[in-house]
Design a protein around this motif. Structure first.
Motif, short mmCIF file in Angstrom:
data_model
loop_
_atom_site.label_atom_id
_atom_site.label_comp_id
_atom_site.label_asym_id
_atom_site.label_seq_id
_atom_site.Cartn_x
_atom_site.Cartn_y
_atom_site.Cartn_z
N LEU A 175 12.44 0.76 -69.71
CA LEU A 175 13.78 0.22 -69.54
C LEU A 175 13.80 -0.60 -68.26
N ARG A 176 14.39 -1.79 -68.33
CA ARG A 176 14.45 -2.68 -67.17
C ARG A 176 15.92 -3.00 -66.86
N PHE A 177 16.29 -2.84 -65.60
CA PHE A 177 17.65 -3.11 -65.18
C PHE A 177 17.64 -4.07 -64.00
N THR A 178 18.57 -5.01 -64.02
CA THR A 178 18.67 -5.96 -62.91
C THR A 178 19.49 -5.37 -61.78
N TRP A 179 19.41 -6.01 -60.63
CA TRP A 179 20.18 -5.59 -59.45
C TRP A 179 21.67 -5.65 -59.76
N GLU A 180 22.12 -6.72 -60.41
CA GLU A 180 23.53 -6.86 -60.73
C GLU A 180 24.02 -5.74 -61.64
N GLN A 181 23.19 -5.36 -62.61
CA GLN A 181 23.57 -4.29 -63.52
C GLN A 181 23.70 -2.96 -62.80
N VAL A 182 22.72 -2.64 -61.98
CA VAL A 182 22.71 -1.35 -61.29
C VAL A 182 23.82 -1.25 -60.25
N MET A 183 24.06 -2.33 -59.54
CA MET A 183 25.05 -2.30 -58.47
C MET A 183 26.48 -2.58 -58.94
N HIS A 184 26.62 -3.45 -59.95
CA HIS A 184 27.96 -3.91 -60.30
C HIS A 184 28.35 -3.71 -61.77
N GLU A 185 27.42 -3.34 -62.62
CA GLU A 185 27.72 -3.12 -64.03
C GLU A 185 27.23 -1.74 -64.45
N GLN A 186 27.65 -0.74 -63.69
CA GLN A 186 27.14 0.61 -63.91
C GLN A 186 27.57 1.20 -65.25
N ALA A 187 28.68 0.72 -65.79
CA ALA A 187 29.09 1.22 -67.11
C ALA A 187 28.02 0.92 -68.15
N TYR A 188 27.40 -0.25 -68.03
CA TYR A 188 26.32 -0.61 -68.97
C TYR A 188 25.10 0.29 -68.76
N VAL A 189 24.70 0.50 -67.50
CA VAL A 189 23.53 1.33 -67.21
C VAL A 189 23.77 2.75 -67.70
N ARG A 190 24.96 3.28 -67.44
CA ARG A 190 25.29 4.64 -67.89
C ARG A 190 25.27 4.73 -69.42
#
Length: 295
Positions: A256-271
């Protein structure tokens, strides 16, 4: 990218080499002249977070604390405080006008928990774990260990009581110096919250070589990468990563690969992704916008 936003993305403190992955020397020199970044040592820059907090604490006869104290200690943060964070004795009366540009933490700080007007490293870790969200506090605790300012033994022997003690113990239990930066720490915090047992920089033998992914869940044969474009700026780096991901897949690992923007600002998607990995199901109406592919 301008130097100050680049430095903030890197946690607020970074070497020139790391900073140059996101910006250029001209931008660094300009930002240093404008004092939007500060050269704290040869080849090392920081945001003026700590400097502003020291001035505010002196003006209020308070103590630099929380994220401002972490910045003073040279640690990397998930986010810089919008205002200097200063501890003030709850028994003091401080007119509202005097604290308009400061975030006041009304708390007692013992004399032996303060050095030169700033909470000590261990006190800073404990306060952040008690008062900040888990992901921010874990990033700070990881950085404290990584810097050597706080040891694993100190964390293990800390006596924690009172309100928020459970949150503090959780941060101390999971703090890990192997996390490379706040980006990885925050992703690990989200994994922990989702119920995934992940290890930073776990070695994986791929027969043709050994790799150390950002996070590894061995029991699920799952690899999670905090994927920053700044480290994939060359064709050689991109080619190496393609080989690495293909070998992991061949050997039965999910990546699984996550971008900085996803982890820091789009946590609903990561969760959402992590919950799907853990439970194997998700309701359609729970799908976040970031997960919906455009037609």
């Amino acid at each position: 990218m301008k130097a100050a936003p680049a430095l903030e993305r890197l946690g607020g403190v970074a070497s020139t080499q790391a900073l140059l992955r996101l910006t250029n020397r001209r931008q660094i020199r300009r930002a240093a002249r404008q004092r939007s970044i500060i050269k704290v040592a040869r080849g090392r820059y920081a945001l003026p977070t700590a400097q502003a907090a020291r001035a505010a604490a002196v003006a209020l006869s308070g103590v630099v604390c929380l994220r401002s104290a972490a910045a003073h200690h040279g640690w990397e943060l998930k986010t810089q405080p919008e205002l200097p964070e200063v501890a003030i004795n709850p028994r003091r009366h401080l007119p509202r006008g005097r604290r308009a540009d400061v975030r006041v933490a009304w708390m007692n700080v013992a004399e032996d928990d303060v050095v030169a007007g700033v909470t000590t490293p261990m006190k800073t870790v404990l306060d952040c774990a008690r008062h900040l969200p888990f992901d921010e506090a874990l990033a700070i605790a990881d950085s404290a260990l990584r810097s050597g300012s706080v040891t694993r033994a100190e964390m293990d022997s800390a006596q924690v009581r009172g309100a928020g003690a459970a949150a503090v113990r959780r941060v101390l239990a999971h703090a890990d110096a192997r996390a490379a930066n706040p980006f990885e720490s925050v992703l690990r915090a989200l994994c922990i919250e989702a119920g995934l047992d992940v290890v930073p920089q776990q070695a994986i033998d791929l027969t043709t070589g050994t790799v150390h992914p950002d996070l590894v869940c061995v029991i699920r044969r799952l690899v999670l990468e905090a994927d920053s474009w700044s480290f994939h700026a060359t064709r050689k780096a991109h080619r190496r990563d393609c080989v690495r991901y293909n070998l992991l897949t061949i050997h039965g690992w999910r990546v699984l690969r996550f971008t900085w923007e996803q982890v820091m600002h789009e946590q609903a998607y990561v969760r959402w992704v992590l919950r799907l990995i853990v439970t194997g199901r998700v309701e359609q109406d729970e799908v976040p916008q970031a997960a919906r592919l455009s037609a």
